[in-house]
Design a protein around this motif. Structure first.
Motif, PDB file in Angstrom:
ATOM      1  N   LEU A  23       0.829  -1.207   0.000  1.00  0.00           N
ATOM      2  CA  LEU A  23       0.000   0.000   0.000  1.00  0.00           C
ATOM      3  C   LEU A  23       0.863   1.258   0.000  1.00  0.00           C
ATOM      4  N   THR A  24       1.972   1.217   0.741  1.00  0.00           N
ATOM      5  CA  THR A  24       2.876   2.373   0.772  1.00  0.00           C
ATOM      6  C   THR A  24       3.457   2.634  -0.611  1.00  0.00           C
ATOM      7  N   ALA A  25       3.836   1.556  -1.292  1.00  0.00           N
ATOM      8  CA  ALA A  25       4.383   1.709  -2.642  1.00  0.00           C
ATOM      9  C   ALA A  25       3.327   2.274  -3.594  1.00  0.00           C
ATOM     10  N   ARG A  26       2.102   1.763  -3.486  1.00  0.00           N
ATOM     11  CA  ARG A  26       1.025   2.270  -4.337  1.00  0.00           C
ATOM     12  C   ARG A  26       0.741   3.731  -4.025  1.00  0.00           C
ATOM     13  N   ARG A  27       0.760   4.074  -2.725  1.00  0.00           N
ATOM     14  CA  ARG A  27       0.510   5.461  -2.338  1.00  0.00           C
ATOM     15  C   ARG A  27       1.587   6.380  -2.908  1.00  0.00           C
ATOM     16  N   ALA A  28       2.840   5.936  -2.849  1.00  0.00           N
ATOM     17  CA  ALA A  28       3.930   6.755  -3.362  1.00  0.00           C
ATOM     18  C   ALA A  28       3.767   7.017  -4.859  1.00  0.00           C
ATOM     19  N   VAL A  29       3.328   6.001  -5.584  1.00  0.00           N
ATOM     20  CA  VAL A  29       3.108   6.160  -7.029  1.00  0.00           C
ATOM     21  C   VAL A  29       1.964   7.137  -7.280  1.00  0.00           C
ATOM     22  N   GLU A  77       3.078  10.649  -6.626  1.00  0.00           N
ATOM     23  CA  GLU A  77       3.916  11.133  -7.715  1.00  0.00           C
ATOM     24  C   GLU A  77       3.080  11.485  -8.940  1.00  0.00           C
ATOM     25  N   HIS A  78       2.073  10.642  -9.242  1.00  0.00           N
ATOM     26  CA  HIS A  78       1.170  10.954 -10.357  1.00  0.00           C
ATOM     27  C   HIS A  78       0.433  12.262 -10.102  1.00  0.00           C
ATOM     28  N   LEU A  79      -0.063  12.430  -8.853  1.00  0.00           N
ATOM     29  CA  LEU A  79      -0.779  13.661  -8.506  1.00  0.00           C
ATOM     30  C   LEU A  79       0.128  14.869  -8.665  1.00  0.00           C
ATOM     31  N   ARG A  80       1.341  14.766  -8.138  1.00  0.00           N
ATOM     32  CA  ARG A  80       2.264  15.890  -8.219  1.00  0.00           C
ATOM     33  C   ARG A  80       2.605  16.221  -9.670  1.00  0.00           C
ATOM     34  N   ALA A 128       0.932  15.517 -12.446  1.00  0.00           N
ATOM     35  CA  ALA A 128      -0.210  16.040 -13.198  1.00  0.00           C
ATOM     36  C   ALA A 128      -0.555  17.454 -12.759  1.00  0.00           C
ATOM     37  N   ALA A 129      -0.563  17.684 -11.434  1.00  0.00           N
ATOM     38  CA  ALA A 129      -0.939  19.003 -10.927  1.00  0.00           C
ATOM     39  C   ALA A 129       0.076  20.061 -11.336  1.00  0.00           C
ATOM     40  N   HIS A 130       1.365  19.744 -11.227  1.00  0.00           N
ATOM     41  CA  HIS A 130       2.389  20.713 -11.582  1.00  0.00           C
ATOM     42  C   HIS A 130       2.480  20.908 -13.090  1.00  0.00           C
ATOM     43  N   ARG A 131       2.272  19.821 -13.831  1.00  0.00           N
ATOM     44  CA  ARG A 131       2.351  19.934 -15.292  1.00  0.00           C
ATOM     45  C   ARG A 131       1.261  20.849 -15.823  1.00  0.00           C
ATOM     46  N   ASN A 132       0.107  20.823 -15.182  1.00  0.00           N
ATOM     47  CA  ASN A 132      -1.027  21.601 -15.664  1.00  0.00           C
ATOM     48  C   ASN A 132      -1.322  22.819 -14.806  1.00  0.00           C
ATOM     49  N   SER A 133      -0.404  23.148 -13.922  1.00  0.00           N
ATOM     50  CA  SER A 133      -0.647  24.283 -13.041  1.00  0.00           C
ATOM     51  C   SER A 133      -0.274  25.577 -13.729  1.00  0.00           C
ATOM     52  N   SER A 134      -0.468  26.661 -12.983  1.00  0.00           N
ATOM     53  CA  SER A 134      -0.194  27.984 -13.550  1.00  0.00           C
ATOM     54  C   SER A 134       1.289  28.299 -13.474  1.00  0.00           C
ATOM     55  N   THR A 135       2.102  27.564 -14.222  1.00  0.00           N
ATOM     56  CA  THR A 135       3.536  27.823 -14.255  1.00  0.00           C
ATOM     57  C   THR A 135       3.905  28.670 -15.452  1.00  0.00           C
ATOM     58  N   ARG A 136       2.927  29.002 -16.244  1.00  0.00           N
ATOM     59  CA  ARG A 136       3.217  29.655 -17.517  1.00  0.00           C
ATOM     60  C   ARG A 136       3.055  31.163 -17.417  1.00  0.00           C
ATOM     61  N   PRO A 137       3.894  31.914 -18.113  1.00  0.00           N
ATOM     62  CA  PRO A 137       3.712  33.366 -18.154  1.00  0.00           C
ATOM     63  C   PRO A 137       2.411  33.732 -18.847  1.00  0.00           C
ATOM     64  N   ARG A 138       2.093  35.009 -18.838  1.00  0.00           N
ATOM     65  CA  ARG A 138       0.851  35.474 -19.447  1.00  0.00           C
ATOM     66  C   ARG A 138       0.732  35.012 -20.883  1.00  0.00           C
ATOM     67  N   GLY A 139      -0.480  34.662 -21.252  1.00  0.00           N
ATOM     68  CA  GLY A 139      -0.744  34.300 -22.639  1.00  0.00           C
ATOM     69  C   GLY A 139      -0.681  32.815 -22.912  1.00  0.00           C
ATOM     70  N   ASP A 147      -0.824  20.499  -5.989  1.00  0.00           N
ATOM     71  CA  ASP A 147      -1.205  19.149  -5.584  1.00  0.00           C
ATOM     72  C   ASP A 147      -1.742  19.114  -4.151  1.00  0.00           C
ATOM     73  N   THR A 148      -1.993  20.286  -3.572  1.00  0.00           N
ATOM     74  CA  THR A 148      -2.494  20.365  -2.200  1.00  0.00           C
ATOM     75  C   THR A 148      -3.707  21.270  -2.153  1.00  0.00           C
ATOM     76  N   ASP A 149      -4.756  20.828  -1.484  1.00  0.00           N
ATOM     77  CA  ASP A 149      -5.970  21.631  -1.390  1.00  0.00           C
ATOM     78  C   ASP A 149      -5.731  22.880  -0.556  1.00  0.00           C
ATOM     79  N   VAL A 150      -6.473  23.926  -0.872  1.00  0.00           N
ATOM     80  CA  VAL A 150      -6.446  25.142  -0.062  1.00  0.00           C
ATOM     81  C   VAL A 150      -6.972  24.798   1.331  1.00  0.00           C
ATOM     82  N   PRO A 151      -6.271  25.199   2.409  1.00  0.00           N
ATOM     83  CA  PRO A 151      -6.727  24.847   3.762  1.00  0.00           C
ATOM     84  C   PRO A 151      -8.142  25.346   4.032  1.00  0.00           C
TER      85      PRO A 151
END
Length: 317
Positions: A100-106, A109-112, A114-125, A192-196
């Motif tokens: 379960l720990t191994a599955r959780r780690a995967v 990592e998938h969440l991180r 996906a979230a970072h790949r599609n997050s607002s890391t891009r400049p305007r436009g 990858d973390t919800d707003v508190p």
């Protein structure tokens, strides 16, 4: 003893008693009329089997424990076979935990990724698709001026150095020639973390990523109008802030003040959240080692860099 009484004593349902009888864990006597006659020993066997099962030991593997009790021992684990049963159960749980720990780690990592790949890391436009922390809710509460910054204009910057994501320390009392923009903020979230819970209800709390993106997008304009340096500052540690700098592609450094030294020495406004003291959103224009101008309160944070730009235009050096 009737089955209902056994169930009551053992703290189970009559269906469970019948199941334990069906698999041979208990064997009640039969009365002359054919009815089952359960004994106090049967009730204890059911209770012990149930307790072992709740610990993760399958019903079938409770036999060595119950046999130990049937042999007249005072406890189900007074026999070597019982100890072996504990070891086997622990080994099974360890294997399941590892899996379960191994599955959780995967999954993390998938969440991180996906979230970072599609997050607002891009400049305007450039398009952003998921977890866009730079977009603010329309109903955020507006902070009011509580007078906590009235004493700051003209104050000399204290003699402290703060760790920077640039890999060095920054002396706030000796920033150099020209104007420096130092914007203080509570904390930046991660995609990858919800707003508190309750964060958006605090006036001025939400919007740190949006504010950083606005300073990023207008950094060159700020420099052209005399802002020789731009720094973000919070109580988050440098490692956390470095991730923000990398993800948002910030062209300026973030400063870390984990013990809020600047707040204590300069009297900057703070607030409590979840047992932690955080900076309120405030921006200092520093020139010649002193506070030249203060922006407080700040709203909306996603337009604050443009507010600083307007002030610089109206107040050329």
């Amino acid at each position: 003893m009737k089955i209902s009484e056994v169930a009551r004593r053992a703290g189970v349902t009559t269906k469970t008693v019948r199941y334990y009888e069906a698999v041979g864990l208990i064997a009640p006597a039969r009365l002359a009329n054919g009815y089952r006659d359960y004994s106090p020993h049967d009730a204890r066997m059911v209770r012990e089997a149930r307790a072992l099962n709740q610990l993760g030991i399958p019903v079938e593997r409770t036999r060595p424990f119950l046999e130990c009790l049937s042999e007249g021992r005072g406890h189900v684990d007074d026999c070597p076979s019982s100890l072996a049963g504990y070891r086997a159960a622990i080994d099974d749980l360890t294997e399941r935990i590892d899996a379960l720990t191994a599955r959780r780690a995967v999954l993390v990592e998938h969440l991180r990724d996906a979230a970072h790949r599609n997050s607002s890391t891009r400049p305007r436009g450039e398009e952003s698709t998921v977890s866009d922390l730079s977009r603010l809710p329309s109903n955020l509460p507006v902070p009011e001026d509580d007078g906590a910054a009235d004493h700051l204009p003209g104050r000399t910057m204290p003699n402290i150095d703060l760790a920077s994501t640039a890999g060095s320390t920054v002396p706030l009392h000796a920033l150099g020639e020209g104007r420096s923009v130092l914007y203080c903020y509570p904390l930046t979230g991660r995609p990858d973390t919800d707003v508190p819970d309750g964060w958006e209800a605090i006036p001025g709390a939400r919007g740190c990523t949006a504010e950083a993106c606005d300073f990023r997008d207008h950094h060159e304009e700020l420099a052209a109008l005399g802002a020789a340096r731009v720094f973000g500052l919070s109580s988050q540690d440098t490692g956390y802030q470095q991730e923000v700098v990398d993800r948002l592609r910030l062209p300026f450094a973030m400063l870390s003040d984990t013990t809020l030294r600047l707040a204590a020495l300069l009297g900057l406004p703070t607030f409590e959240f979840g047992g932690t003291t955080l900076y309120k959103r405030i921006t200092l224009i520093i020139r010649g080692g002193a506070v030249e101008h203060v922006f407080y309160p700040i709203f909306p944070p996603n337009e604050h860099a443009r507010q600083v730009l307007d002030w610089l235009k109206d107040n050329p050096v």
